[in-house]
Design a protein around this motif. Structure first.
Motif, mmCIF file in Angstrom:
data_model
loop_
_atom_site.group_PDB
_atom_site.id
_atom_site.type_symbol
_atom_site.label_atom_id
_atom_site.label_comp_id
_atom_site.label_asym_id
_atom_site.label_seq_id
_atom_site.Cartn_x
_atom_site.Cartn_y
_atom_site.Cartn_z
ATOM 1 N N HIS A 1 19.762 -34.002 31.030
ATOM 2 C CA HIS A 1 18.824 -34.861 30.309
ATOM 3 C C HIS A 1 18.078 -35.744 31.289
ATOM 4 C CE1 HIS A 1 20.737 -33.740 26.642
ATOM 5 N NE2 HIS A 1 21.915 -34.095 27.115
ATOM 6 N N ALA B 1 6.377 -34.536 27.449
ATOM 7 C CA ALA B 1 7.798 -34.195 27.568
ATOM 8 C C ALA B 1 7.983 -32.737 28.004
ATOM 9 C CB ALA B 1 8.502 -34.459 26.245
ATOM 10 N N GLY B 2 7.216 -31.836 27.411
ATOM 11 C CA GLY B 2 7.374 -30.426 27.739
ATOM 12 C C GLY B 2 6.887 -30.112 29.147
ATOM 13 N N GLU C 1 20.967 -28.374 27.555
ATOM 14 C CA GLU C 1 19.884 -28.322 26.572
ATOM 15 C C GLU C 1 18.524 -28.059 27.220
ATOM 16 O OE1 GLU C 1 20.085 -31.279 23.503
ATOM 17 O OE2 GLU C 1 22.134 -31.773 24.087
ATOM 18 N N SER D 1 15.071 -27.956 24.893
ATOM 19 C CA SER D 1 14.673 -28.864 23.813
ATOM 20 C C SER D 1 13.219 -29.328 23.787
ATOM 21 C CB SER D 1 15.648 -30.032 23.693
ATOM 22 O OG SER D 1 15.661 -30.765 24.864
ATOM 23 N N PRO D 2 12.606 -29.832 24.862
ATOM 24 C CA PRO D 2 11.234 -30.260 24.588
ATOM 25 C C PRO D 2 10.187 -29.149 24.744
ATOM 26 C CG PRO D 2 12.019 -31.179 26.662
ATOM 27 C CD PRO D 2 13.003 -30.147 26.219
ATOM 28 N N LEU D 3 10.619 -27.911 24.945
ATOM 29 C CA LEU D 3 9.643 -26.834 25.146
ATOM 30 C C LEU D 3 9.082 -26.335 23.816
ATOM 31 C CD1 LEU D 3 11.432 -24.694 27.880
ATOM 32 C CD2 LEU D 3 9.684 -26.453 28.181
ATOM 33 N N ASP D 4 7.807 -25.914 23.812
ATOM 34 C CA ASP D 4 7.251 -25.332 22.584
ATOM 35 C C ASP D 4 7.738 -23.886 22.456
ATOM 36 O OD1 ASP D 4 5.595 -23.657 24.138
ATOM 37 O OD2 ASP D 4 3.995 -25.152 24.165
ATOM 38 N N ARG E 1 9.694 -21.462 25.134
ATOM 39 C CA ARG E 1 11.103 -21.093 24.976
ATOM 40 C C ARG E 1 11.275 -19.613 25.276
ATOM 41 N NH1 ARG E 1 13.465 -24.900 20.058
ATOM 42 N NH2 ARG E 1 12.711 -26.785 21.072
ATOM 43 N N HIS F 1 22.085 -26.465 21.539
ATOM 44 C CA HIS F 1 22.221 -26.580 20.087
ATOM 45 C C HIS F 1 21.390 -25.524 19.385
ATOM 46 C CE1 HIS F 1 24.653 -30.119 20.383
ATOM 47 N NE2 HIS F 1 23.740 -30.760 21.070
ATOM 48 N N ASP F 2 20.271 -25.112 19.999
ATOM 49 C CA ASP F 2 19.459 -24.008 19.471
ATOM 50 C C ASP F 2 19.948 -22.732 20.137
ATOM 51 O OD1 ASP F 2 17.303 -25.927 18.453
ATOM 52 O OD2 ASP F 2 17.410 -26.371 20.594
ATOM 53 N N GLY G 1 2.348 -28.123 17.878
ATOM 54 C CA GLY G 1 1.307 -27.914 18.877
ATOM 55 C C GLY G 1 1.961 -27.634 20.208
ATOM 56 N N ASN H 1 2.916 -27.712 24.165
ATOM 57 C CA ASN H 1 3.255 -28.841 25.038
ATOM 58 C C ASN H 1 1.970 -29.397 25.633
ATOM 59 O OD1 ASN H 1 6.163 -27.127 26.214
ATOM 60 N ND2 ASN H 1 6.085 -28.842 24.826
ATOM 61 N N HIS I 1 10.979 -40.297 22.863
ATOM 62 C CA HIS I 1 11.919 -39.818 23.882
ATOM 63 C C HIS I 1 12.597 -41.011 24.544
ATOM 64 C CE1 HIS I 1 10.197 -35.906 23.553
ATOM 65 N NE2 HIS I 1 9.001 -36.409 23.741
ATOM 66 N N GLU J 1 10.091 -35.626 18.088
ATOM 67 C CA GLU J 1 11.209 -34.689 18.288
ATOM 68 C C GLU J 1 12.548 -35.315 17.933
ATOM 69 O OE1 GLU J 1 10.997 -32.348 21.871
ATOM 70 O OE2 GLU J 1 8.916 -32.933 22.159
ATOM 71 N N SER K 1 16.055 -33.150 18.447
ATOM 72 C CA SER K 1 16.440 -32.318 19.586
ATOM 73 C C SER K 1 17.877 -32.454 20.074
ATOM 74 C CB SER K 1 15.432 -32.424 20.722
ATOM 75 O OG SER K 1 15.352 -33.725 21.186
ATOM 76 N N LEU L 1 20.517 -33.353 18.528
ATOM 77 C CA LEU L 1 21.530 -33.347 17.460
ATOM 78 C C LEU L 1 22.140 -31.961 17.288
ATOM 79 C CD1 LEU L 1 19.746 -35.486 14.719
ATOM 80 C CD2 LEU L 1 21.426 -36.226 16.426
ATOM 81 N N ARG M 1 21.674 -32.159 12.242
ATOM 82 C CA ARG M 1 20.284 -31.870 11.870
ATOM 83 C C ARG M 1 20.159 -31.826 10.360
ATOM 84 N NH1 ARG M 1 17.955 -27.793 16.597
ATOM 85 N NH2 ARG M 1 18.630 -29.223 18.238
ATOM 86 N N HIS N 1 9.218 -29.306 17.524
ATOM 87 C CA HIS N 1 9.122 -27.912 17.952
ATOM 88 C C HIS N 1 10.022 -27.027 17.086
ATOM 89 C CE1 HIS N 1 6.572 -28.856 21.275
ATOM 90 N NE2 HIS N 1 7.448 -29.704 21.775
#
Ligand code: HEM
Ligand code: ATP
Ligand code: ATP
Ligand code: MG
Ligand code: MG
Lengths: 205, 221, 242, 221, 205
Positions: free
Chosen positions: A81, A131-132, A154, A157-160, A164, A186-187, E37, E39, E81, E154, E157, E159, E164, E186
């Motif tokens: 992070h 962020a991304g 993680e 996380s901030p990627l579109d 990803r 988590h995803d 949208g 990044n 963030h 976001e 992210s 969690l 979530r 995202h």
């Protein structure tokens, strides 16, 4: 180069509380492992223990027949992070510094920036990146100096969604080249990966 | 460029900032040197007597001001984690950080110190010794100050805590350097004081990094 | 005085030992102090210093203790750092305020003595300054520990600082030899024996032992307190998490 | 508790840290006061002449050391965004932050200043005036120092830059306060100097927050 | 209380570059809007513009017939963030402070902590919290002082999947109580929400 990661009977404690015990896990070249678990289960702590930043309470972390200290010093990338990017410096300064610090070449840095499409952003200060964009800069470090074991906390996380998928391709290439990936997520990861669920009692699934 | 050089360049740049780096240090110095006569009254005799000493105090305080963040920013943004993951021993890394700090702020201050002292009325002949002792003393300040900066990582109030830890460590170089300047000004032998200053700086360079590395590892764990 | 660390490393054994050792040390301290004070105050006045010499019986042992306690703290810190022993850390932490108090006492009594002897409450010579630095080290140690919340980290950071501060001790002790100070040179512990007359030396040594025993008692009590505090905190943490 | 009080309490706590807060300030002061005689040589006459002045310099530098981060941490971690989203005018918010800083570090320092000055040889009769002027001066330092801290938000090197911005603003209180002490010590009328110091502090309290709020808004946008 | 958010013909620029223009969007009480949208598209910048932290290049941001400055001062929560939590303070100190700062009561803070299950963590320093625990603490601020408009950057992210879903319930309750939510995301939001895609040309979809 690291070709194996062996975790045997690992127990970790933070602030006097045992997080998990008897965690065992073996990862060989070309394999990825997706760590899941509730918030606070100890995923981040596990990654930091593998990197040698925190000492385990019990158990062993080994890197095949390499010396652990040496393997850690030049065999792994840690992406958390906190990405270690200074908000006041430019993206180029940071990428160049970390590339050379990790033993990579200037060409590799240029190529990594191209691959992650941050070349036009290189002269911006970090604090101005979205962020991304900032995460992509952090990911560029993985490519700019080749190291076998990637410890990713993680990473998506901030990627579109487009990025990803593209980072999934990058991970797949890394595995194909004999790399190892241990990622806390988590995803779902966009690549096939062994799933390990961290739980307080016993461990993995 | 080797990683060591690269880190050194980064530290110098972080300390200097983009543009106007050394100028800022020197401006700080000039400010401190200006405040003194204002606070103590402008009688030249009074001032001249304390001028070289003040140059010293200014140096020590400037070192404090800039040292405070030697490790803290890297700690808070996670860069320290990544810096420790390297074949370079953490002791060497810490030493390079201190060295960068010294080049970036200590050296310009050492250049400014004799000028400030002479402006306050110190004799011209003292200038070379002030410069030399500021340079060597700055090294001692950087390496002992680094210990304080590393120890106060993760503490609730970095700034003043660092100062409190570091001040006792700053006392010996201030005694030795100030003593040498004083002795020189009164025509007494000054070499022994200067040699002690050099010895202290050497000891700080040798032992400081060990303490810093231990403190950093402790903060990260 | 330093209890055999190996034997006392076990907290249970330490608690059992200190339960009776602390009062015993206190009793010894009181007895020795009474004897020392009696002999000291019936001793003749010094031909140079007059009655002010009596400050010596308070000042000199306090000055010795200021250094001795730091040595104890340094040794305990070393054990805590190398063997990660919690009791050693408790001992280091418990010693710091005691050492600071002895140092403050040495500073204050020395200063009271300095006024008649040197005509000034304070001079910036090497002995006095290095004792002040010692005091600052104690303060820095306590401040550092107080401002780190994680006990384990505070322990290790404090230990590193305590070890760094050890370099100041030789300076305190030999400052009178290395520099030309106003403070008088060594007269008790010196090569070739003490130069002090026995009428002064005996009560001085008695007072020295009394301070030592008093420190032993207070130290044990404080370590016990520290152990209890840590146990209580651990229990509270378990309760909160359960 | 009203939001204003709440903010004030937070600032004091952030500046003090948990436990040992005022002790740290006082230890810092003691250290600075120790360095001076070491650097200038211990002759009492010399020292006594500059002692009250040094107490002042120490105060100003301690203010600098602690002010540096008055806004920066809140800026870097996003708290400043949230603090501005409140019915309380940003000017008041900034004033409260400075006030908290003053209570947390200025007041203990004002208590320690006369002690340090007397240890350096200043006459005992000066103590009340040193205390009073350190208290009022600390207020001026906090409110002018805050301007520098806000202006250097987002700059690459906060610490020294703050110092350079702030030192010129520190000059008038140092002149007024030092002048008053000097006059008192030589038996001259000292009230005018003290009144000027008070007036400067009042002006700083009135105008400082406006400048700070503007600088913060600018840094956030 | 804010019951409407009206964005008309908005254009935003950062660092001299136009991010988007002609963005229009209306949100009424009980509605949520999910901003998506690429990044760097300008989602975070849009949220900050609505909060009044950055000035738009063109267009208008209105809050029904409320005065914009007043509406912003006490009508909205911003969660980004950067969460404004100080690593050295305890969770309780931070929650209490922000609750009172935002005009909430101590009971509301206790209730929010209970709801987000951070009560046992309240005495820990922030730096010891895991990423998800820390985010939950930031979310507790939303509940501890009721404000109508939530600007969330976001929010999901770090969690875990359980949380979530639970945060979805919290958002649904907020909407049911007449709240408004504008969230940059995202991953899909776990509640029904109008989708707005931010693109450089024209805008929304
Ligand atoms: C604040 C002022 C003073 C301080 C901080 C101070 C400090 C010390 C210290 C640290 C020692 C122990 C030295 C050692 O064992 O290595 C000591 C010893 C001693 N001090 Fe002081 N002192 C002060 C003032 C005085 C004064 C004014 C006198 C009397 C003229 C005095 C007389 C002595 C004597 C007789 C000893 C024993 C010497 C020996 O055998 O080592 N001190 N002092
Ligand atoms: N330095 C520390 N001191 C004390 N406790 C800590 C420390 N660091 C982490 N913890 C605790 O250890 C537990 C595990 O934290 P960790 O960050 O490893 O969790 P995680 O699995 O990564 O969770 P998340 O999904 O929320 O990121 C948490 O309960 C946390 O509060
Ligand atoms: N202070 C600034 N100065 C200059 N450019 C900026 C600044 N802040 C943001 N930008 C630029 O504005 C663009 C939009 O940033 P923003 O953070 O709004 O994107 P975003 O949609 O939130 O992206 P992400 O999904 O990556 O978070 C980016 O290209 C970024 O580089
Ligand atoms: Mg985590
Ligand atoms: Mg964004």
């Amino acid at each position: 180069m690291i070709t194996r990661l062996e975790i045997e009977g690992l127990a970790l404690a933070r602030g006097g509380r045992r997080l998990f015990s008897r965690l065992s896990l073996t990862l060989s070249a070309g394999e990825a492992c997706a760590l899941t678990g509730r918030n606070g289960a100890g995923k981040t702590s596990l990654l930091r223990a593998v990197a040698g930043l925190i000492a385990p309470e019990a158990g062993r972390i080994g890197f095949g027949d390499l010396d652990a200290a040496e393997a850690r010093a030049s065999g792994l990338h840690l992406l958390g992070h906190l990405d270690g990017l200074k908000s006041g410096r430019t993206a180029r300064e940071e990428l160049d510094f970390w590339t050379r610090w990790n033993g990579g070449t200037a060409e590799a840095a240029t190529e990594a920036a191209r691959r992650l499409e941050i070349t036009p952003l290189l002269d911006l200060e970090i604090r101005r990146l979205s962020a991304g964009q900032r995460r992509r800069l952090a990911l560029a470090r993985l490519l700019s100096a080749p190291r076998a074991l990637w410890l990713l906390d993680e990473p998506l996380s901030p990627l579109d969604s487009d990025w990803r998928a593209r980072f999934g391709e990058i991970m797949a290439e890394h595995l194909a080249g004999g790399g190892l990936i241990l990622a806390a997520i988590h995803d779902p990861l966009p690549i096939p990966a062994r799933a390990v669920d961290i739980r307080a009692d016993g461990a993995a699934a | 460029m080797s990683p060591a050089l690269e880190l050194f360049a980064r530290e110098v740049r972080l300390a200097w900032g983009r543009g106007g780096g050394p100028m800022v240090s020197v401006g700080f110095y000039a400010g401190v040197a200006t405040l003194l006569p204002l606070a103590t009254g402008p009688e030249p005799a009074r001032l001249a007597a304390v001028a070289p000493g003040m140059a010293w105090i200014g140096l020590a305080l400037a070192a404090l001001l800039s040292l405070d963040r030697l490790f803290e920013r890297d700690y808070e943004d996670g860069a320290l984690d990544l810096i420790t993951l390297s074949p370079m021993p953490l002791e060497l890394t810490c030493a390079i950080k201190c060295l960068g700090q010294w080049i970036a702020t200590g050296a310009p201050l050492a250049l400014a110190a004799p000028i400030a002292a002479i402006a306050l009325g110190a004799p011209l002949a003292l200038a070379p010794l002030i410069f030399a002792s500021a340079l060597v003393g700055g090294l001692a300040f950087a390496f002992t100050g680094g210990i304080g900066a590393a120890l106060s990582l993760g503490a609730r109030r970095g700034g003043l805590l660092t100062a409190v830890i570091v001040l006792p460590l700053f006392v010996p170089p201030v005694i030795f350097g100030g003593g040498a300047l004083d002795a020189f000004a009164s025509g007494l032998p000054w070499r022994s004081g200067f040699t002690l200053l050099g010895a202290y700086a050497a000891a700080a360079v040798a032992l400081g990094p060990v303490a810093m590395a231990a403190a950093c590892r402790n903060a990260l764990s | 005085m330093i209890p055999a660390p190996a034997f006392l490393a076990n907290p249970e054994r330490f608690m059992a030992f200190s339960r009776w050792a602390a009062p015993m040390f206190a009793a010894i301290a009181i007895a020795l102090a009474l004897a020392g004070l009696w002999l000291g105050f019936t001793a003749p006045d010094d031909y140079q210093q007059g009655a002010t010499v009596k400050i010596m019986f308070i000042h000199v042992p306090a000055a010795w203790m200021s250094m001795f306690v730091y040595v104890c703290m340094g040794v305990a810190s070393f054990l805590a750092l190398v063997f990660r022993h919690a009791l050693a850390d408790a001992a280091a932490q418990a010693a710091a305020p005691l050492g600071a108090a002895f140092t403050a006492l040495a500073l204050v009594t020395g200063s009271l003595w300095g006024r008649p002897m040197w005509g000034a409450w304070w001079v910036w010579d090497a002995r006095l300054t290095s004792v002040l630095v010692l005091f600052l080290f104690y303060l820095a140690y306590m401040a550092l520990r107080a401002s780190l919340d994680d006990e384990a980290k505070a322990a290790r950071a404090g230990a590193i600082l305590a070890l760094v501060g050890l370099v100041n001790l030789p300076v305190v002790h030999w400052s009178v030899t290395w520099w030309n100070t106003l403070h008088q040179g060594a007269s008790v512990f010196r090569k070739g024996g003490s130069t002090l007359a026995p009428v002064f030396l005996t009560p001085l040594l008695l007072m020295g032992l009394a301070y030592m025993a008093g420190f032993g008692a207070l130290w044990l009590v404080r370590i016990r307190g520290e152990v209890w505090r840590r146990r209580a905190e651990a229990a509270a943490l378990r309760a909160a998490r359960a």
